[in-house]
Scaffold this active site. Structure first.
Site, PDB file in Angstrom:
ATOM      1  N   TYR A  42      -5.378  -9.814   3.833  1.00 30.55           N
ATOM      2  CA  TYR A  42      -5.934  -8.938   2.809  1.00 30.55           C
ATOM      3  C   TYR A  42      -7.380  -9.336   2.548  1.00 30.55           C
ATOM      4  O   TYR A  42      -7.657 -10.423   2.063  1.00 30.55           O
ATOM      5  CB  TYR A  42      -5.140  -9.028   1.512  1.00 30.55           C
ATOM      6  CG  TYR A  42      -3.680  -8.666   1.612  1.00 30.55           C
ATOM      7  CD1 TYR A  42      -3.190  -7.844   2.625  1.00 30.55           C
ATOM      8  CD2 TYR A  42      -2.767  -9.146   0.671  1.00 30.55           C
ATOM      9  CE1 TYR A  42      -1.848  -7.517   2.693  1.00 30.55           C
ATOM     10  CE2 TYR A  42      -1.419  -8.816   0.740  1.00 30.55           C
ATOM     11  CZ  TYR A  42      -0.966  -8.011   1.752  1.00 30.55           C
ATOM     12  OH  TYR A  42       0.374  -7.699   1.819  1.00 30.55           O
TER      13      TYR A  42
ATOM     14  N   HIS B  42       4.411 -12.262   8.238  1.00 34.09           N
ATOM     15  CA  HIS B  42       4.060 -10.923   7.774  1.00 34.09           C
ATOM     16  C   HIS B  42       4.649  -9.821   8.658  1.00 34.09           C
ATOM     17  O   HIS B  42       5.102  -8.782   8.160  1.00 34.09           O
ATOM     18  CB  HIS B  42       2.537 -10.800   7.721  1.00 34.09           C
ATOM     19  CG  HIS B  42       2.039  -9.785   6.745  1.00 34.09           C
ATOM     20  ND1 HIS B  42       0.751  -9.791   6.274  1.00 34.09           N
ATOM     21  CD2 HIS B  42       2.632  -8.730   6.146  1.00 34.09           C
ATOM     22  CE1 HIS B  42       0.579  -8.781   5.430  1.00 34.09           C
ATOM     23  NE2 HIS B  42       1.701  -8.130   5.343  1.00 34.09           N
TER      24      HIS B  42
ATOM     25  N   SER C 295       5.640  -1.895  -2.126  1.00 31.76           N
ATOM     26  CA  SER C 295       5.468  -0.447  -2.347  1.00 31.76           C
ATOM     27  C   SER C 295       6.677   0.165  -3.037  1.00 31.76           C
ATOM     28  O   SER C 295       7.178   1.218  -2.616  1.00 31.76           O
ATOM     29  CB  SER C 295       5.179   0.270  -1.024  1.00 31.76           C
ATOM     30  OG  SER C 295       3.966  -0.156  -0.462  1.00 31.76           O
ATOM     31  N   PRO C 296       7.179  -0.460  -4.123  1.00 32.09           N
ATOM     32  CA  PRO C 296       8.347   0.101  -4.813  1.00 32.09           C
ATOM     33  C   PRO C 296       8.041   1.412  -5.530  1.00 32.09           C
ATOM     34  O   PRO C 296       8.963   2.103  -5.961  1.00 32.09           O
ATOM     35  CB  PRO C 296       8.725  -1.000  -5.806  1.00 32.09           C
ATOM     36  CG  PRO C 296       7.428  -1.692  -6.101  1.00 32.09           C
ATOM     37  CD  PRO C 296       6.684  -1.683  -4.790  1.00 32.09           C
ATOM     38  N   LEU C 297       6.755   1.758  -5.623  1.00 34.39           N
ATOM     39  CA  LEU C 297       6.342   3.030  -6.208  1.00 34.39           C
ATOM     40  C   LEU C 297       5.865   4.007  -5.144  1.00 34.39           C
ATOM     41  O   LEU C 297       5.129   4.958  -5.439  1.00 34.39           O
ATOM     42  CB  LEU C 297       5.236   2.796  -7.247  1.00 34.39           C
ATOM     43  CG  LEU C 297       5.682   2.005  -8.479  1.00 34.39           C
ATOM     44  CD1 LEU C 297       4.497   1.622  -9.355  1.00 34.39           C
ATOM     45  CD2 LEU C 297       6.702   2.789  -9.281  1.00 34.39           C
ATOM     46  N   GLY C 298       6.296   3.769  -3.894  1.00 39.25           N
ATOM     47  CA  GLY C 298       5.916   4.693  -2.821  1.00 39.25           C
ATOM     48  C   GLY C 298       4.412   4.794  -2.654  1.00 39.25           C
ATOM     49  O   GLY C 298       3.864   5.872  -2.448  1.00 39.25           O
ATOM     50  N   ARG C 299       3.724   3.648  -2.731  1.00 41.76           N
ATOM     51  CA  ARG C 299       2.258   3.581  -2.675  1.00 41.76           C
ATOM     52  C   ARG C 299       1.599   4.419  -3.770  1.00 41.76           C
ATOM     53  O   ARG C 299       0.545   5.004  -3.586  1.00 41.76           O
ATOM     54  CB  ARG C 299       1.746   3.971  -1.291  1.00 41.76           C
ATOM     55  CG  ARG C 299       2.146   2.940  -0.263  1.00 41.76           C
ATOM     56  CD  ARG C 299       1.514   3.145   1.089  1.00 41.76           C
ATOM     57  NE  ARG C 299       1.789   1.974   1.913  1.00 41.76           N
ATOM     58  CZ  ARG C 299       2.944   1.703   2.499  1.00 41.76           C
ATOM     59  NH1 ARG C 299       3.949   2.560   2.363  1.00 41.76           N
ATOM     60  NH2 ARG C 299       3.122   0.623   3.205  1.00 41.76           N
ATOM     61  N   GLY C 300       2.268   4.456  -4.902  1.00 43.69           N
ATOM     62  CA  GLY C 300       1.702   5.111  -6.083  1.00 43.69           C
ATOM     63  C   GLY C 300       2.153   6.535  -6.297  1.00 43.69           C
ATOM     64  O   GLY C 300       2.020   7.068  -7.400  1.00 43.69           O
TER      65      GLY C 300
ATOM     66  N   GLY D 273       3.482   9.740 -10.154  1.00 44.28           N
ATOM     67  CA  GLY D 273       3.066  11.091 -10.527  1.00 44.28           C
ATOM     68  C   GLY D 273       1.569  11.258 -10.634  1.00 44.28           C
ATOM     69  O   GLY D 273       1.078  12.357 -10.877  1.00 44.28           O
TER      70      GLY D 273
END
Length: 327
Positions: free
Chosen positions: A56, A124, A203-208, A212
């Protein structure tokens, strides 16, 4: 608003972690001080499980995390990764699991982080050209040397996990998992539960997108999510997936929470051995994410989410190139 703890194998971590990647690269503009402030706020709230990687930046995210935890090292469960080899100019070399590279990468990470040990050290990506026993054998040597406390894998197949775990106990698997990405449920989650390995969903929020906040045209041009590397987040696929997000939003409104909090609560509800690491570089979003730990989902809530986002309804691959994912 504070976070409790969960177990990843025999490693105790905060119920939710913090993915630090976006503080340095990939998701638009960056601000080091903003990232440090976000990490400090996370620690104050009990979010002490911090996730970074050498690639990163490259390298700069570990340096940022090191600055942020200086003087507070004892509060932190520190996770970093090796194996996606990059040059200082950012160009990619490839996946590297050779034992000599494992040792060199760890020493470099320790120096950048300014610490004497890493709590959880992940491969990784799995290097198909190197037997996993050789890579994990080198990682085990780091444990014996006191440089690393626990070992992890990322995006590994069930077979690789079994072989790795037979070489040295694996504490955690970090792989993508969310309402939008559920293929782990078929074989991998049963395997790691059989072996006593914890799950760390990235990515538990689907990459944001599950917050919404992402619609067509909302992301800046320097945000990598706008590229073909993320098919789900572009064009007709995004339009189709936003229909699913709107269903999640309506359920969230009925519960009096945000869509992102509902999506994170769903991940947390998948088991006490599941510790998501939502990434953010802003204090406000961190605080919103922490609020998800207090959201209790009933059986009816979980059924409603399953109906709103059927596995087969999500459109597009999660990566444009899936060749680095161990299968």
């Amino acid at each position: 608003m504070t976070i409790q703890t969960r177990q990843l194998g025999d490693l105790t971590v905060s119920t939710m972690g913090l993915g630090c990647m976006g503080m340095s690269e990939f998701y638009g503009s960056t601000d080091e001080q903003q990232g440090i402030d976000t990490i400090h706020r996370a620690l104050d709230l009990g979010v002490t499980f911090l996730d970074t990687a050498d690639m990163y930046g490259p390298f700069t995210n570990e340096q940022l995390v090191g600055k942020a935890i200086a003087g507070r090292r004892d509060e932190v469960q520190l996770a970093t990764k090796f194996g996606n080899e990059r040059r200082p100019d950012g160009s990619r070399v490839g996946i590297n699991g050779r034992p000599e590279y494992v040792r060199a990468a760890c020493d470099a990470s320790l120096q950048r982080l300014g610490v004497d040990h890493i709590d959880l050290y992940y491969q990784h990506r799995v290097d198909p050209s190197v037997p996993i026993e050789d890579t994990v054998g080198a990682m085990a040597g780091l444990v014996e040397a006191g440089k690393v406390r626990h070992l992890g894998l990322s995006e590994a197949s069930a077979n690789t996990i079994r072989r790795a775990h037979a070489t040295h106990p694996i504490t955690a698997l970090q792989s993508e998992y969310s309402l939008f990405t559920r293929d782990l449920e078929d074989e991998i989650i049963p395997t790691i539960r059989e072996l006593g390995i914890g799950l760390v969903p990235y990515s538990p929020l689907g990459r944001g997108v599950l917050t919404g906040a992402i619609r067509q045209g909302t992301l800046s041009e320097d945000d990598r999510r706008t590229t073909a590397y993320f098919p789900r987040l572009n064009g007709e696929a995004l339009d189709a997936n936003l229909v699913l997000v709107d269903k999640v939003r309506r359920i969230a409104e009925d519960k009096g929470v945000t869509p992102g909090q509902l999506a994170l609560a769903w991940v947390l509800a998948q088991g006490d051995d599941v510790v998501p690491i939502p990434g953010t570089k802003r204090v406000a979003y961190l605080e919103e994410n922490v609020g998800a730990a207090d959201v209790r989902l009933t059986a009816d809530d979980l059924a409603a989410l399953d109906a709103a986002v059927p596995r087969e309804a999500v459109v597009g691959e999660r990566y444009g190139d899936m060749s680095s994912i161990d299968a």
